[in-house]
Each structure stands twice: as C-alpha cells, then as structure tokens.
Scaffold this motif. Structure first.
Motif, PDB file in Angstrom:
ATOM      1  N   GLY A   1      -4.492  -6.091   5.538  1.00  0.00           N
ATOM      2  CA  GLY A   1      -4.405  -5.001   6.507  1.00  0.00           C
ATOM      3  C   GLY A   1      -3.828  -5.393   7.842  1.00  0.00           C
ATOM      4  O   GLY A   1      -3.704  -4.551   8.736  1.00  0.00           O
ATOM      5  N   ALA A   2      -3.454  -6.649   8.014  1.00  0.00           N
ATOM      6  CA  ALA A   2      -2.883  -7.102   9.282  1.00  0.00           C
ATOM      7  C   ALA A   2      -1.454  -6.587   9.438  1.00  0.00           C
ATOM      8  O   ALA A   2      -0.715  -6.449   8.459  1.00  0.00           O
ATOM      9  N   VAL A   3      -1.071  -6.318  10.676  1.00  0.00           N
ATOM     10  CA  VAL A   3       0.281  -5.877  10.994  1.00  0.00           C
ATOM     11  C   VAL A   3       0.994  -6.997  11.732  1.00  0.00           C
ATOM     12  O   VAL A   3       0.498  -7.522  12.733  1.00  0.00           O
TER      13      VAL A   3
ATOM     14  N   HIS B   1      -9.477   4.361   5.451  1.00  0.00           N
ATOM     15  CA  HIS B   1     -10.430   4.157   4.357  1.00  0.00           C
ATOM     16  C   HIS B   1     -10.420   2.708   3.874  1.00  0.00           C
ATOM     17  O   HIS B   1     -11.456   2.159   3.503  1.00  0.00           O
ATOM     18  N   ARG B   2      -9.256   2.086   3.874  1.00  0.00           N
ATOM     19  CA  ARG B   2      -9.150   0.706   3.376  1.00  0.00           C
ATOM     20  C   ARG B   2      -9.527  -0.323   4.443  1.00  0.00           C
ATOM     21  O   ARG B   2     -10.206  -1.309   4.147  1.00  0.00           O
ATOM     22  N   PHE B   3      -9.100  -0.075   5.688  1.00  0.00           N
ATOM     23  CA  PHE B   3      -9.222  -1.129   6.692  1.00  0.00           C
ATOM     24  C   PHE B   3      -9.821  -0.686   8.023  1.00  0.00           C
ATOM     25  O   PHE B   3      -9.981  -1.511   8.918  1.00  0.00           O
ATOM     26  N   GLY B   4     -10.133   0.587   8.162  1.00  0.00           N
ATOM     27  CA  GLY B   4     -10.570   1.080   9.456  1.00  0.00           C
ATOM     28  C   GLY B   4     -12.003   1.550   9.487  1.00  0.00           C
ATOM     29  O   GLY B   4     -12.887   0.988   8.832  1.00  0.00           O
TER      30      GLY B   4
ATOM     31  N   GLY C   1     -10.563   3.504  13.676  1.00  0.00           N
ATOM     32  CA  GLY C   1     -10.748   2.082  13.923  1.00  0.00           C
ATOM     33  C   GLY C   1      -9.445   1.326  14.084  1.00  0.00           C
ATOM     34  O   GLY C   1      -9.417   0.243  14.671  1.00  0.00           O
ATOM     35  N   LEU C   2      -8.341   1.881  13.559  1.00  0.00           N
ATOM     36  CA  LEU C   2      -7.058   1.179  13.583  1.00  0.00           C
ATOM     37  C   LEU C   2      -6.215   1.518  14.805  1.00  0.00           C
ATOM     38  O   LEU C   2      -5.148   0.942  14.993  1.00  0.00           O
ATOM     39  N   GLY C   3      -6.689   2.464  15.610  1.00  0.00           N
ATOM     40  CA  GLY C   3      -5.983   2.781  16.845  1.00  0.00           C
ATOM     41  C   GLY C   3      -4.548   3.184  16.615  1.00  0.00           C
ATOM     42  O   GLY C   3      -4.217   3.922  15.683  1.00  0.00           O
ATOM     43  N   ASP C   4      -3.656   2.686  17.455  1.00  0.00           N
ATOM     44  CA  ASP C   4      -2.259   3.108  17.433  1.00  0.00           C
ATOM     45  C   ASP C   4      -1.474   2.566  16.241  1.00  0.00           C
ATOM     46  O   ASP C   4      -0.334   2.996  16.029  1.00  0.00           O
ATOM     47  N   VAL C   5      -2.028   1.628  15.484  1.00  0.00           N
ATOM     48  CA  VAL C   5      -1.287   1.093  14.331  1.00  0.00           C
ATOM     49  C   VAL C   5      -1.676   1.785  13.034  1.00  0.00           C
ATOM     50  O   VAL C   5      -1.247   1.384  11.955  1.00  0.00           O
ATOM     51  N   VAL C   6      -2.485   2.855  13.116  1.00  0.00           N
ATOM     52  CA  VAL C   6      -2.985   3.482  11.894  1.00  0.00           C
ATOM     53  C   VAL C   6      -1.844   3.994  11.016  1.00  0.00           C
ATOM     54  O   VAL C   6      -1.912   3.898   9.782  1.00  0.00           O
ATOM     55  N   GLY C   7      -0.784   4.531  11.614  1.00  0.00           N
ATOM     56  CA  GLY C   7       0.331   5.037  10.822  1.00  0.00           C
ATOM     57  C   GLY C   7       1.067   3.939  10.085  1.00  0.00           C
ATOM     58  O   GLY C   7       1.441   4.102   8.919  1.00  0.00           O
ATOM     59  N   VAL C   8       1.278   2.808  10.746  1.00  0.00           N
ATOM     60  CA  VAL C   8       1.961   1.684  10.118  1.00  0.00           C
ATOM     61  C   VAL C   8       1.099   1.092   9.000  1.00  0.00           C
ATOM     62  O   VAL C   8       1.585   0.804   7.901  1.00  0.00           O
ATOM     63  N   VAL C   9      -0.199   0.918   9.277  1.00  0.00           N
ATOM     64  CA  VAL C   9      -1.096   0.387   8.243  1.00  0.00           C
ATOM     65  C   VAL C   9      -1.158   1.347   7.060  1.00  0.00           C
ATOM     66  O   VAL C   9      -1.100   0.931   5.892  1.00  0.00           O
ATOM     67  N   GLY C  10      -1.273   2.646   7.345  1.00  0.00           N
ATOM     68  CA  GLY C  10      -1.322   3.622   6.259  1.00  0.00           C
ATOM     69  C   GLY C  10      -0.086   3.580   5.394  1.00  0.00           C
ATOM     70  O   GLY C  10      -0.173   3.578   4.156  1.00  0.00           O
TER      71      GLY C  10
END
Length: 320
Positions: free
Chosen positions: A23-25, A121-124, A297-306
């Motif tokens: 889940g790291a960016v 759901h996976r990382f946040g 929980g993922l803040g501003d990177v939620v779209g990239v992580v998703g």
C-alpha cells in the motif's frame, strides 16, 4: 516486488505514484489538472507525470500494470470515460487504451470513489471492516461501498454514485442534470458557489469572504471557524445536508463504518463532528449503534492508492 502505477484524474488535481503490495506510494507527484485544456492536453501531461513517478520511485524494475481512477460515468471494461461531470467536454475518451499504448502494460480504469473505497478498505481507515461506505467530497461528490467484504460495482460498473442521491427535491441544479443532489450542496465547488451567491444577494456585508478571489470552500471553512456569519450559515447548511444524506445511507446499508475523504474533509472536526452527531441522533437505533463516521486514513493519496489496488488485484498480486 510487484509494482503498479496509480493515476488519479481529478477535476482539480492530477495525482500519480507507484504503488506496491504493502500500500505504499513511491514517487508521488501532484499537479493541477487544468481541466479546461481538455483531454488532448491533459492526458499527455498525465502520462509525463506517470513516467516521472516511475523514475522517482527508483524500484529498479518495470511496472506491472497501470490503474486509473476518475469520476464517472465511465465504462471500466472498455476503459472509456463516458462523460464525467467534473471534466466538461471529456466525452467517450478511451483513456484505458491510450494509457496502455503509452506504458505498454495492462491498464485498468475504475470510478475514482469506488477505487478510493477499495483503497480505504485495504489500507486505510476501513481495513478489516466487512461493510463500509466511502464518500469523497471534493470538486464533486462520489461514493463507493464494500458490502460483505466485496467491492460493490453495480450492474453497469458505476454503482455507488452516492453524490447523486436527492436531498432537496427541486433544489439546486447538479452537474448530472438533476436538481437537489447531494453534490449540488456539499461539494467544494458548490460550497463556494453558495457563498458567492449569498454575497451577490447582499448577505454578509462585512464578511471576510468578500476579499477572497477566487472564493473557495477552504475560504468558507476558515471564515466559519473564525465566526464569520455568512460562512457559518453556509457551513451549517453543508453539514446538515451531509448528515441527513448519510443518515439515509446508514439506514439503507447499515455499515460498520462511513469514511469521508476528499479535499473538503481537510476541515477536519469542523466537518466530521456535526455530521457524525446527526447520524448518531437520527439514524435508526440499531444502525446508529453499529456505525462509526470517520475521516479517510489515506488522506490525499487515497485516489492513487485506490487506483493502484485496482491494478494489483487485476494482475493477481495480493495486497500485503
């Protein structure tokens, strides 16, 4: 280690990064979309950002796939953006095929809020939760749901358009063409528009909002926090409408968790607390007792992580 490129196409910003199974960016880059330039200008810039992110990630291996998140309506299977309201003029854009040609790897397109729900759901904030609702409150309002541990996509792949539930019949015109949608009241765009309309109507003669140019939802939130009367009126209406809509959704889905993300949620407790209080007070007692309302929980990177998780799952790489 497997790695995929996540591309998040928003109405305000483009965000890209390399996502690994933990889940790291890596190599995150964020730049303005400048959506008015249209896809012929924006997509080449997006692809350039993607190449730069891969180089900056420094993983020493090629990416395995690309995941793209963008507001719908879209055709995930065909990889086509049909007509996203937050990207006026982007009609039937074959973004999936164009991305595949650019990077030479399999490419997967998903609704942005649906992808964000999967990422949370996976990382946040919703990790380990069986049933959850995700709502992104940004340029527009989108949503997604995980039900019984499975992402809900709907029969045509655009399920979870929670921003277009009706909250005020016959109310404000929404970008989708209907009147009274949730998005028409609580999106960042419409928070600012409602404040501007108030100023034009002669409200808030001494309001600090008169000096904001351009006027944004962040300006409204800051002014409301400082006690500005017009801003507080707009903000209270925003949290009331959002709380009422979430109450209905909680009654329908009876989730364990409601997760709120997107730029407007940078207001933090000023948004979360009144909304959560409305749900706790007005939802059916069993649903109210079962649910928590939290910030992403993922803040501003939620779209990239998703977007990355969509690609990881598609290429059968199990997230860590």
């Amino acid at each position: 280690m497997a790695a995929v490129l996540g591309l998040d196409i928003g109405g305000t910003k483009l965000a890209v990064g390399v996502v690994t199974p933990d889940g790291a960016v890596h190599g995150l880059i964020v730049e303005p979309t400048r959506r008015w330039e249209g896809p012929d200008a924006v997509l080449p810039r997006l692809f350039d950002l993607g190449h730069r992110a891969v180089a900056a990630a420094g993983l020493g291996r090629p990416i395995d796939a690309v995941g793209i998140s963008c507001g719908g309506p879209l055709d995930s299977a065909a990889g086509v953006l049909i007509s996203p309201p937050h990207l006026p003029g982007w009609i039937d854009v074959p973004v999936g095929e164009l991305t595949r040609q650019e990077f030479g790897v399999p490419t997967y397109l998903e609704n942005d809020a649906t992808a964000a729900a999967l990422g949370e759901h996976r990382f946040g904030a919703a990790r380990g939760v069986s049933t959850m609702i995700y709502l992104t409150i940004s340029t527009g309002v989108g949503g997604g749901a995980v039900i019984g541990g499975r992402l809900h996509r709907g029969a045509a792949g655009n399920g979870g358009e929670l921003g277009h539930v009706m909250v005020r019949p016959g109310g404000r015109l929404c970008t989708c063409g209907r009147r009274g949608c949730l998005e028409a009241y609580v999106s960042g765009t419409n928070i600012a528009d409602r404040a501007a309309e108030g100023l034009r109507a002669g409200l808030g003669s001494g309001s600090s909002l008169r000096s904001a140019d351009p006027l944004t939802a962040a300006d409204v939130a800051a002014a409301a926090r400082d006690g500005d009367a017009l801003a507080r009126q707009i903000w209270t209406e925003t949290t009331d409408v959002l709380g009422q809509a979430l109450t209905d959704l909680v009654n329908v889905f009876e989730p364990e968790l409601v997760v709120l993300g997107g730029g407007v949620t940078r207001a933090g407790a000023m948004l979360l607390d009144p909304v959560a209080a409305t749900v706790a007070r007005e939802a059916m007692p069993p649903a109210a007792k079962a649910v928590r309302v939290v910030l992403a929980g993922l803040g501003d990177v939620v779209g990239v992580v998703g977007a990355g998780v969509v690609a990881l799952e598609a290429v059968d790489v199990e997230p860590a």
